[in-house]
Design a protein around this motif. Structure first.
Motif, PDB file in Angstrom:
ATOM      1  N   PHE A  69      33.674 -21.870  24.366  1.00 28.17           N
ATOM      2  CA  PHE A  69      32.316 -21.417  24.061  1.00 28.17           C
ATOM      3  C   PHE A  69      31.448 -22.584  23.583  1.00 28.17           C
ATOM      4  O   PHE A  69      30.245 -22.625  23.868  1.00 28.17           O
ATOM      5  N   GLU A  70      32.025 -23.527  22.863  1.00 28.15           N
ATOM      6  CA  GLU A  70      31.270 -24.710  22.435  1.00 28.15           C
ATOM      7  C   GLU A  70      30.834 -25.536  23.635  1.00 28.15           C
ATOM      8  O   GLU A  70      29.703 -26.040  23.682  1.00 28.15           O
ATOM      9  N   GLN A  71      31.721 -25.667  24.623  1.00 29.91           N
ATOM     10  CA  GLN A  71      31.353 -26.406  25.836  1.00 29.91           C
ATOM     11  C   GLN A  71      30.215 -25.707  26.580  1.00 29.91           C
ATOM     12  O   GLN A  71      29.272 -26.346  27.054  1.00 29.91           O
ATOM     13  N   ALA A  72      30.315 -24.377  26.671  1.00 30.62           N
ATOM     14  CA  ALA A  72      29.263 -23.614  27.366  1.00 30.62           C
ATOM     15  C   ALA A  72      27.926 -23.746  26.642  1.00 30.62           C
ATOM     16  O   ALA A  72      26.870 -23.871  27.283  1.00 30.62           O
ATOM     17  N   ALA A  73      27.973 -23.728  25.315  1.00 35.69           N
ATOM     18  CA  ALA A  73      26.729 -23.843  24.541  1.00 35.69           C
ATOM     19  C   ALA A  73      26.080 -25.210  24.756  1.00 35.69           C
ATOM     20  O   ALA A  73      24.850 -25.315  24.837  1.00 35.69           O
ATOM     21  N   THR A  74      26.885 -26.244  24.846  1.00 31.44           N
ATOM     22  CA  THR A  74      26.340 -27.578  25.113  1.00 31.44           C
ATOM     23  C   THR A  74      25.645 -27.622  26.465  1.00 31.44           C
ATOM     24  O   THR A  74      24.536 -28.165  26.611  1.00 31.44           O
ATOM     25  N   ILE A  75      26.298 -27.026  27.457  1.00 32.49           N
ATOM     26  CA  ILE A  75      25.690 -26.967  28.801  1.00 32.49           C
ATOM     27  C   ILE A  75      24.402 -26.147  28.768  1.00 32.49           C
ATOM     28  O   ILE A  75      23.396 -26.510  29.386  1.00 32.49           O
ATOM     29  N   ALA A  76      24.437 -25.036  28.028  1.00 30.79           N
ATOM     30  CA  ALA A  76      23.270 -24.145  27.978  1.00 30.79           C
ATOM     31  C   ALA A  76      22.030 -24.853  27.448  1.00 30.79           C
ATOM     32  O   ALA A  76      20.908 -24.533  27.853  1.00 30.79           O
ATOM     33  N   MET A  77      22.221 -25.804  26.551  1.00 30.65           N
ATOM     34  CA  MET A  77      21.077 -26.414  25.871  1.00 30.65           C
ATOM     35  C   MET A  77      20.402 -27.510  26.690  1.00 30.65           C
ATOM     36  O   MET A  77      19.416 -28.097  26.238  1.00 30.65           O
ATOM     37  N   GLN A  78      20.904 -27.803  27.868  1.00 30.23           N
ATOM     38  CA  GLN A  78      20.283 -28.838  28.696  1.00 30.23           C
ATOM     39  C   GLN A  78      18.825 -28.479  28.981  1.00 30.23           C
ATOM     40  O   GLN A  78      18.509 -27.350  29.344  1.00 30.23           O
ATOM     41  N   GLY A  79      17.949 -29.432  28.833  1.00 31.86           N
ATOM     42  CA  GLY A  79      16.538 -29.218  29.142  1.00 31.86           C
ATOM     43  C   GLY A  79      15.715 -28.645  28.013  1.00 31.86           C
ATOM     44  O   GLY A  79      14.501 -28.479  28.157  1.00 31.86           O
ATOM     45  N   ALA A  80      16.354 -28.322  26.883  1.00 26.66           N
ATOM     46  CA  ALA A  80      15.581 -27.783  25.766  1.00 26.66           C
ATOM     47  C   ALA A  80      14.667 -28.856  25.196  1.00 26.66           C
ATOM     48  O   ALA A  80      15.044 -30.023  25.084  1.00 26.66           O
ATOM     49  N   LYS A  81      13.459 -28.439  24.824  1.00 23.90           N
ATOM     50  CA  LYS A  81      12.469 -29.384  24.288  1.00 23.90           C
ATOM     51  C   LYS A  81      11.822 -28.780  23.050  1.00 23.90           C
ATOM     52  O   LYS A  81      11.271 -27.671  23.107  1.00 23.90           O
ATOM     53  N   ALA A  82      11.900 -29.492  21.937  1.00 24.92           N
ATOM     54  CA  ALA A  82      11.337 -28.975  20.692  1.00 24.92           C
ATOM     55  C   ALA A  82       9.938 -29.530  20.459  1.00 24.92           C
ATOM     56  O   ALA A  82       9.574 -30.608  20.947  1.00 24.92           O
ATOM     57  N   TYR A  83       9.161 -28.780  19.673  1.00 26.04           N
ATOM     58  CA  TYR A  83       7.858 -29.239  19.206  1.00 26.04           C
ATOM     59  C   TYR A  83       7.957 -29.518  17.703  1.00 26.04           C
ATOM     60  O   TYR A  83       9.030 -29.413  17.114  1.00 26.04           O
ATOM     61  N   GLU A  84       6.853 -29.838  17.063  1.00 28.87           N
ATOM     62  CA  GLU A  84       6.912 -30.339  15.688  1.00 28.87           C
ATOM     63  C   GLU A  84       7.633 -29.397  14.722  1.00 28.87           C
ATOM     64  O   GLU A  84       8.415 -29.842  13.882  1.00 28.87           O
ATOM     65  N   HIS A  85       7.371 -28.097  14.867  1.00 33.17           N
ATOM     66  CA  HIS A  85       7.877 -27.166  13.860  1.00 33.17           C
ATOM     67  C   HIS A  85       9.049 -26.305  14.329  1.00 33.17           C
ATOM     68  O   HIS A  85       9.521 -25.450  13.562  1.00 33.17           O
ATOM     69  N   ASN A  86       9.502 -26.438  15.561  1.00 35.02           N
ATOM     70  CA  ASN A  86      10.579 -25.555  16.021  1.00 35.02           C
ATOM     71  C   ASN A  86      11.842 -26.309  16.436  1.00 35.02           C
ATOM     72  O   ASN A  86      12.671 -25.769  17.191  1.00 35.02           O
ATOM     73  N   ALA A  87      12.013 -27.532  15.940  1.00 39.70           N
ATOM     74  CA  ALA A  87      13.226 -28.289  16.267  1.00 39.70           C
ATOM     75  C   ALA A  87      14.485 -27.558  15.778  1.00 39.70           C
ATOM     76  O   ALA A  87      15.563 -27.726  16.354  1.00 39.70           O
ATOM     77  N   PHE A  88      14.313 -26.725  14.759  1.00 40.02           N
ATOM     78  CA  PHE A  88      15.479 -25.986  14.261  1.00 40.02           C
ATOM     79  C   PHE A  88      16.070 -25.070  15.326  1.00 40.02           C
ATOM     80  O   PHE A  88      17.259 -24.759  15.301  1.00 40.02           O
ATOM     81  N   LYS A  89      15.232 -24.643  16.281  1.00 40.08           N
ATOM     82  CA  LYS A  89      15.743 -23.759  17.333  1.00 40.08           C
ATOM     83  C   LYS A  89      16.764 -24.470  18.227  1.00 40.08           C
ATOM     84  O   LYS A  89      17.697 -23.842  18.732  1.00 40.08           O
ATOM     85  N   VAL A  90      16.580 -25.755  18.422  1.00 43.19           N
ATOM     86  CA  VAL A  90      17.498 -26.516  19.273  1.00 43.19           C
ATOM     87  C   VAL A  90      18.872 -26.618  18.611  1.00 43.19           C
ATOM     88  O   VAL A  90      19.904 -26.736  19.276  1.00 43.19           O
ATOM     89  N   LYS A  91      18.894 -26.585  17.276  1.00 44.86           N
ATOM     90  CA  LYS A  91      20.161 -26.574  16.556  1.00 44.86           C
ATOM     91  C   LYS A  91      20.711 -25.150  16.419  1.00 44.86           C
ATOM     92  O   LYS A  91      21.912 -24.921  16.484  1.00 44.86           O
ATOM     93  N   MET A  92      19.821 -24.202  16.230  1.00 40.53           N
ATOM     94  CA  MET A  92      20.238 -22.818  16.008  1.00 40.53           C
ATOM     95  C   MET A  92      20.760 -22.166  17.291  1.00 40.53           C
ATOM     96  O   MET A  92      21.733 -21.385  17.264  1.00 40.53           O
ATOM     97  N   ALA A  93      20.126 -22.454  18.417  1.00 38.57           N
ATOM     98  CA  ALA A  93      20.455 -21.766  19.660  1.00 38.57           C
ATOM     99  C   ALA A  93      21.930 -21.930  20.065  1.00 38.57           C
ATOM    100  O   ALA A  93      22.597 -20.931  20.375  1.00 38.57           O
ATOM    101  N   PRO A  94      22.490 -23.148  20.093  1.00 39.19           N
ATOM    102  CA  PRO A  94      23.901 -23.254  20.498  1.00 39.19           C
ATOM    103  C   PRO A  94      24.841 -22.547  19.526  1.00 39.19           C
ATOM    104  O   PRO A  94      25.863 -21.980  19.947  1.00 39.19           O
ATOM    105  N   LYS A  95      24.513 -22.587  18.247  1.00 44.36           N
ATOM    106  CA  LYS A  95      25.356 -21.869  17.271  1.00 44.36           C
ATOM    107  C   LYS A  95      25.307 -20.366  17.538  1.00 44.36           C
ATOM    108  O   LYS A  95      26.317 -19.665  17.417  1.00 44.36           O
TER     109      LYS A  95
END
Length: 334
Positions: A295-321
């Motif tokens: 599942f950790e490997q799949a989450a890493t693959i899933a996050m490809q292409g994600a782009k954060a803005y000033e206030h939502n960088a936490f989503k890039v960390k939260m989403a794979p978890k």
């Protein structure tokens, strides 16, 4: 709120005819979002076409498909024995949305058509390309904590699109994962739209949320039979535990043979202008053991292409978890 005309046709055709007759007319059923939009001055239809008299409320098995009428209430669908038995992921997602009172009013079709909850969309003093095309996007350089991390670049040029709002529905995330199909009827006849094609990315026309043509009426949603009745989980991360929209949500479904993943479905909410299907991660899960490492490997693959803005960088960390947690719970490892 502006004055408006009201009509309540008895048939789908009469409803469609009434809508086409008046360019600003809109269908209304539960009205849980449209009335708010009218009160905020964001929507100002001259005619409301009430479709509550139409016989579009049935939930039934038709061959290899579960058909849900567009006017079925969210609470009815979530409590349906057929849905709980065959598509429990959908029931979980519905119960994660809104409040019990709103689920008792909101319909399946209306849920699909609800509009973003972006602050700038509802604040008519601020620029918003979705509300007023060409006015600008307050969120791009503003407070963008709840905004998108995927689908924010135009396909042709790769530049940032004119809107980074997210789609608010939980139900739609589950329907995207379950490969549902939307049945619509309109002036040119009937057609079927794959659910993942129903909502649009913003591009240069963020004011258009869906691929419905003018005058088309959502009639039903079909969900094909699948083997996901036992191992599913809808995980919603939000600021408070009820009546809040997703910061990040995950619809996870696994078909397990022992501990081996035969097939997987993953979709996310709160991260894009439409329910975001994670097809590459699904492929990576197929044939693998249902373990935390997989599942950790799949989450890493899933996050490809994600782009954060000033206030939502936490989503890039939260989403794979969230992806890992949803998969672990679906697999019985949580």
């Amino acid at each position: 709120m502006n004055n408006f005309q009201y009509t309540q046709p008895a048939t789908p055709k009469a409803s469609i005819d009434a809508l086409v007759k008046e360019p600003t007319a809109q269908f209304i059923a539960g009205g849980t979002n449209l009335i708010d939009l009218m009160k905020h001055g964001i929507a100002a239809p001259k005619t409301l076409v009430d479709i509550n008299n139409l016989t579009l409320r049935t939930i039934e098995q038709q061959g290899n498909t579960l058909r849900i009428g567009a006017l079925a209430l969210n609470s009815e669908v979530a409590d349906s024995k057929l849905v709980l038995e065959k598509q429990p992921l959908l029931a979980q997602a519905l119960n994660a949305g809104a409040s019990a009172q709103i689920r008792n009013m909101a319909t399946v079709g209306g849920n699909m058509l609800q509009r973003t909850r972006c602050y700038y969309f509802y604040d008519t003093a601020m620029p918003c390309n979705k509300r007023q095309p060409g006015s600008g996007c307050g969120a791009l350089e503003g407070y963008n904590r709840i905004h998108a991390i995927w689908g924010t670049e135009t396909a042709l040029t790769g530049r940032t699109s004119s809107c980074i709002a997210v789609h608010p529905s939980d139900m739609c995330v589950a329907l995207a994962a379950l490969d549902a199909t939307v049945l619509v009827s309109g002036p040119k006849g009937d057609r079927r739209i794959p659910f993942t094609d129903f909502h649009r990315l913003p591009g240069d026309t963020p004011q258009i949320d869906t691929n419905l043509d003018r005058g088309e009426l959502i009639v039903a949603v079909d969900i094909p039979n699948n083997a996901f009745a036992k191992h599913v989980h809808y995980l919603k991360v939000r600021d408070r535990n009820s009546y809040a929209f997703a910061l990040v949500s995950v619809a996870a479904a696994l078909d397990l043979n022992g501990s081996t993943i035969q097939e997987a479905r993953l979709a996310m909410g709160g991260v894009a202008h439409k329910p975001w299907r994670l097809t590459e991660a699904e492929k990576a899960l197929q044939g693998k053991p249902a373990t935390t490492a997989t599942f950790e490997q799949a989450a890493t693959i899933a996050m490809q292409g994600a782009k954060a803005y000033e206030h939502n960088a936490f989503k890039v960390k939260m989403a794979p978890k969230a992806i890992i947690e949803a998969l672990k719970t679906a697999a019985g490892l949580g």
